[in-house]
Scaffold this motif. Structure first.
Motif, PDB file in Angstrom:
ATOM      1  N   ILE B  18      -7.085 -21.869  77.192  1.00  0.00           N
ATOM      2  CA  ILE B  18      -6.703 -22.818  78.084  1.00  0.00           C
ATOM      3  C   ILE B  18      -6.477 -21.920  79.387  1.00  0.00           C
ATOM      4  O   ILE B  18      -5.647 -21.137  79.400  1.00  0.00           O
ATOM      5  N   ALA B  19      -7.096 -22.517  80.580  1.00  0.00           N
ATOM      6  CA  ALA B  19      -6.706 -21.814  81.710  1.00  0.00           C
ATOM      7  C   ALA B  19      -5.626 -22.967  82.488  1.00  0.00           C
ATOM      8  O   ALA B  19      -5.759 -24.163  82.631  1.00  0.00           O
ATOM      9  N   SER B  20      -4.897 -22.208  83.072  1.00  0.00           N
ATOM     10  CA  SER B  20      -3.742 -23.120  83.647  1.00  0.00           C
ATOM     11  C   SER B  20      -3.793 -22.752  85.390  1.00  0.00           C
ATOM     12  O   SER B  20      -3.359 -21.607  85.597  1.00  0.00           O
ATOM     13  N   LEU B  21      -3.899 -23.697  86.251  1.00  0.00           N
ATOM     14  CA  LEU B  21      -3.961 -23.389  87.713  1.00  0.00           C
ATOM     15  C   LEU B  21      -2.780 -24.182  87.974  1.00  0.00           C
ATOM     16  O   LEU B  21      -2.435 -25.494  87.711  1.00  0.00           O
ATOM     17  N   GLN B  64      -2.268 -32.513  86.133  1.00  0.00           N
ATOM     18  CA  GLN B  64      -0.243 -32.812  85.806  1.00  0.00           C
ATOM     19  C   GLN B  64       0.167 -33.019  87.335  1.00  0.00           C
ATOM     20  O   GLN B  64      -0.045 -32.068  88.173  1.00  0.00           O
ATOM     21  N   LEU B  65       1.186 -33.959  87.503  1.00  0.00           N
ATOM     22  CA  LEU B  65       1.639 -34.244  88.820  1.00  0.00           C
ATOM     23  C   LEU B  65       3.116 -34.257  88.567  1.00  0.00           C
ATOM     24  O   LEU B  65       3.583 -35.266  87.740  1.00  0.00           O
ATOM     25  N   ASN B  66       4.036 -33.563  89.327  1.00  0.00           N
ATOM     26  CA  ASN B  66       5.585 -33.676  89.437  1.00  0.00           C
ATOM     27  C   ASN B  66       5.963 -33.815  90.615  1.00  0.00           C
ATOM     28  O   ASN B  66       6.214 -32.868  91.443  1.00  0.00           O
ATOM     29  N   LYS B  67       6.243 -35.181  91.331  1.00  0.00           N
ATOM     30  CA  LYS B  67       6.380 -35.185  92.711  1.00  0.00           C
ATOM     31  C   LYS B  67       7.712 -34.813  92.953  1.00  0.00           C
ATOM     32  O   LYS B  67       8.136 -34.167  94.175  1.00  0.00           O
ATOM     33  N   ALA B  68       8.588 -34.872  92.173  1.00  0.00           N
ATOM     34  CA  ALA B  68      10.150 -34.472  92.226  1.00  0.00           C
ATOM     35  C   ALA B  68      10.232 -32.865  92.555  1.00  0.00           C
ATOM     36  O   ALA B  68      10.841 -32.327  93.503  1.00  0.00           O
ATOM     37  N   SER B  69       9.121 -31.987  91.895  1.00  0.00           N
ATOM     38  CA  SER B  69       9.155 -30.583  92.159  1.00  0.00           C
ATOM     39  C   SER B  69       7.995 -30.377  93.084  1.00  0.00           C
ATOM     40  O   SER B  69       7.887 -29.151  93.331  1.00  0.00           O
ATOM     41  N   GLN B  70       7.439 -31.544  93.566  1.00  0.00           N
ATOM     42  CA  GLN B  70       6.258 -31.025  94.428  1.00  0.00           C
ATOM     43  C   GLN B  70       5.148 -30.114  93.906  1.00  0.00           C
ATOM     44  O   GLN B  70       4.917 -28.891  94.607  1.00  0.00           O
ATOM     45  N   TYR B  71       4.655 -30.276  92.801  1.00  0.00           N
ATOM     46  CA  TYR B  71       3.827 -29.659  91.814  1.00  0.00           C
ATOM     47  C   TYR B  71       2.816 -30.385  91.297  1.00  0.00           C
ATOM     48  O   TYR B  71       2.958 -31.390  90.912  1.00  0.00           O
ATOM     49  N   VAL B  72       1.710 -29.514  91.154  1.00  0.00           N
ATOM     50  CA  VAL B  72       0.474 -29.830  90.642  1.00  0.00           C
ATOM     51  C   VAL B  72      -0.286 -29.029  90.033  1.00  0.00           C
ATOM     52  O   VAL B  72      -0.061 -27.783  90.278  1.00  0.00           O
ATOM     53  N   SER B  73      -0.732 -29.308  88.744  1.00  0.00           N
ATOM     54  CA  SER B  73      -1.420 -28.379  88.061  1.00  0.00           C
ATOM     55  C   SER B  73      -2.755 -28.851  87.462  1.00  0.00           C
ATOM     56  O   SER B  73      -2.883 -30.209  87.407  1.00  0.00           O
ATOM     57  N   LEU B  74      -3.706 -28.086  87.101  1.00  0.00           N
ATOM     58  CA  LEU B  74      -4.623 -28.390  86.227  1.00  0.00           C
ATOM     59  C   LEU B  74      -4.905 -27.476  85.092  1.00  0.00           C
ATOM     60  O   LEU B  74      -4.801 -26.114  85.092  1.00  0.00           O
ATOM     61  N   LEU B  75      -5.137 -27.913  83.751  1.00  0.00           N
ATOM     62  CA  LEU B  75      -5.511 -27.138  82.714  1.00  0.00           C
ATOM     63  C   LEU B  75      -6.928 -27.429  82.462  1.00  0.00           C
ATOM     64  O   LEU B  75      -7.470 -28.685  82.256  1.00  0.00           O
ATOM     65  N   ILE B  76      -7.629 -26.455  81.931  1.00  0.00           N
ATOM     66  CA  ILE B  76      -9.086 -26.467  81.411  1.00  0.00           C
ATOM     67  C   ILE B  76      -8.988 -26.039  80.105  1.00  0.00           C
ATOM     68  O   ILE B  76      -8.380 -24.782  79.926  1.00  0.00           O
ATOM     69  N   ARG B  77      -9.276 -26.929  79.395  1.00  0.00           N
ATOM     70  CA  ARG B  77      -9.389 -26.570  77.705  1.00  0.00           C
ATOM     71  C   ARG B  77     -10.431 -26.146  77.380  1.00  0.00           C
ATOM     72  O   ARG B  77     -11.593 -26.425  78.034  1.00  0.00           O
ATOM     73  N   ASP B  78     -10.560 -25.219  76.305  1.00  0.00           N
ATOM     74  CA  ASP B  78     -11.891 -24.490  75.666  1.00  0.00           C
ATOM     75  C   ASP B  78     -12.628 -24.093  77.070  1.00  0.00           C
ATOM     76  O   ASP B  78     -13.861 -24.506  77.091  1.00  0.00           O
ATOM     77  N   SER B  79     -12.201 -23.093  77.668  1.00  0.00           N
ATOM     78  CA  SER B  79     -13.025 -22.608  78.893  1.00  0.00           C
ATOM     79  C   SER B  79     -14.087 -21.765  78.610  1.00  0.00           C
ATOM     80  O   SER B  79     -14.299 -21.222  77.460  1.00  0.00           O
ATOM     81  N   GLN B  80     -15.058 -22.217  79.715  1.00  0.00           N
ATOM     82  CA  GLN B  80     -16.552 -21.707  79.400  1.00  0.00           C
ATOM     83  C   GLN B  80     -16.681 -21.091  80.549  1.00  0.00           C
ATOM     84  O   GLN B  80     -16.377 -21.140  81.546  1.00  0.00           O
ATOM     85  N   PRO B  81     -17.744 -20.095  80.375  1.00  0.00           N
ATOM     86  CA  PRO B  81     -18.183 -18.861  81.626  1.00  0.00           C
ATOM     87  C   PRO B  81     -18.564 -19.927  82.968  1.00  0.00           C
ATOM     88  O   PRO B  81     -18.212 -19.610  83.973  1.00  0.00           O
ATOM     89  N   SER B  82     -18.962 -21.211  82.545  1.00  0.00           N
ATOM     90  CA  SER B  82     -19.365 -21.930  83.694  1.00  0.00           C
ATOM     91  C   SER B  82     -18.194 -22.375  84.520  1.00  0.00           C
ATOM     92  O   SER B  82     -18.397 -22.993  85.427  1.00  0.00           O
ATOM     93  N   ASP B  83     -17.168 -22.403  83.986  1.00  0.00           N
ATOM     94  CA  ASP B  83     -15.865 -22.850  84.694  1.00  0.00           C
ATOM     95  C   ASP B  83     -15.371 -21.751  85.572  1.00  0.00           C
ATOM     96  O   ASP B  83     -14.553 -21.920  86.452  1.00  0.00           O
ATOM     97  N   SER B  84     -16.055 -20.723  85.545  1.00  0.00           N
ATOM     98  CA  SER B  84     -15.588 -19.551  86.584  1.00  0.00           C
ATOM     99  C   SER B  84     -15.869 -19.842  87.832  1.00  0.00           C
ATOM    100  O   SER B  84     -17.333 -20.281  88.327  1.00  0.00           O
ATOM    101  N   ALA B  85     -14.939 -19.997  88.861  1.00  0.00           N
ATOM    102  CA  ALA B  85     -15.133 -20.643  90.132  1.00  0.00           C
ATOM    103  C   ALA B  85     -14.082 -20.360  90.880  1.00  0.00           C
ATOM    104  O   ALA B  85     -12.857 -20.132  90.142  1.00  0.00           O
ATOM    105  N   THR B  86     -13.753 -20.935  91.957  1.00  0.00           N
ATOM    106  CA  THR B  86     -12.598 -20.951  92.851  1.00  0.00           C
ATOM    107  C   THR B  86     -12.207 -22.438  92.774  1.00  0.00           C
ATOM    108  O   THR B  86     -12.941 -23.372  92.987  1.00  0.00           O
ATOM    109  N   TYR B  87     -10.874 -22.622  92.493  1.00  0.00           N
ATOM    110  CA  TYR B  87     -10.166 -24.134  92.565  1.00  0.00           C
ATOM    111  C   TYR B  87      -9.423 -24.347  93.540  1.00  0.00           C
ATOM    112  O   TYR B  87      -8.466 -23.457  93.710  1.00  0.00           O
ATOM    113  N   LEU B  88      -9.851 -25.304  94.147  1.00  0.00           N
ATOM    114  CA  LEU B  88      -8.782 -25.694  95.360  1.00  0.00           C
ATOM    115  C   LEU B  88      -8.020 -26.896  94.956  1.00  0.00           C
ATOM    116  O   LEU B  88      -8.552 -28.137  94.609  1.00  0.00           O
ATOM    117  N   CYS B  89      -6.821 -26.712  95.399  1.00  0.00           N
ATOM    118  CA  CYS B  89      -5.772 -27.811  95.286  1.00  0.00           C
ATOM    119  C   CYS B  89      -5.682 -28.739  96.826  1.00  0.00           C
ATOM    120  O   CYS B  89      -5.870 -27.856  97.475  1.00  0.00           O
TER     121      CYS B  89
END
Lengths: 114, 111
Positions: B18-21, B64-89
């Motif tokens: 799992i990749a967590s951004l 995932q969004l938590n407005k009280a903490s002003q926090y956003v995250s992205l989880l990628i399960r079963d990561s694949q080589p094709s997921d290699s990239a830059t992720y922009l929030c």
């Protein structure tokens, strides 16, 4: 194919010259936003046009200017090019300025200033 | 303080894990939140949007969004080589006039 096209794909210009980049948005998309993306950075907001009028501007000097036309096309003009203007320029279209569905990006124009 | 902040990475994750951004934003009135994926030399591609607190799942992706903490995250399960990239929030600001981007997190999936 996103429905947003940009031209040219690549461009090399000399410092001090002027450049015009073009974007054709999806039909019905009244808003076009232009971004500058330097290598290793996120896209930086240059300005936005909504229904042919400037609707907001980022922290860019006046030598960056734009136009939006009734046929959903738009232009980004940069005068007196500087070396630091070398970047990927992205056009993004949407129906409204703060479109909840996000923006659709064109493939970008890579500008190199030498 | 930057309006949208991300760790630049690179984040290296083994294939299948799992990749967590993560992303934080400063404008408490921000309304909508997006994750874009950008391959080297290409333009950003929208992969997830989220508007309310909690989780939103789409295939292998969960935002995932938590407005009280002003926090956003992205989880990628079963990561694949094709997921290699830059992720922009990205965030729509409180005046709902534009989308503001973070500087991106570079993700590398190692075999």
């Amino acid at each position: 194919e996103t429905g947003v096209t940009q031209s040219p794909t690549h461009l090399i210009k000399t410092r001090g010259q002027q450049v015009t980049l073009r974007c054709s948005s999806q039909s019905g998309h009244n808003t076009v936003s232009w971004y500058q993306q330097a290598l290793g950075q996120g896209p930086q907001f240059i300005f936005q046009y909504y229904r042919e009028e400037e609707n907001g501007r980022g922290n860019f000097p006046p030598r960056f200017s734009g136009l939006q036309f009734p046929n959903y096309s738009s232009e980004l003009n940069v005068n007196a090019l500087e070396l630091d203007d070398s970047a990927l320029y992205l056009c993004a279209s949407s129906v409204e300025p703060g479109d909840l569905y996000g923006y659709t990006f064109g493939s970008g124009t890579r500008l190199t200033v030498v | 303080q930057k309006e949208v902040e991300q760790n630049s990475g690179p984040l290296s994750v083994p294939e299948g894990a799992i990749a967590s951004l993560n992303c934080t934003y400063s404008d408490r009135g921000s309304q909508s939140f997006f994750w874009y994926r950008q391959y080297s030399g290409k333009s950003p591609e929208l992969i997830m949007s989220i508007y309310s607190n909690g989780d939103k799942e789409d295939g292998r992706f969960t935002a995932q969004l938590n407005k009280a903490s002003q926090y956003v995250s992205l989880l990628i399960r079963d990561s694949q080589p094709s997921d290699s990239a830059t992720y922009l929030c990205a965030v729509i600001n409180s005046s709902a006039s534009k989308i503001i981007f973070g500087s991106g997190t570079r993700l590398s999936i190692r075999p």
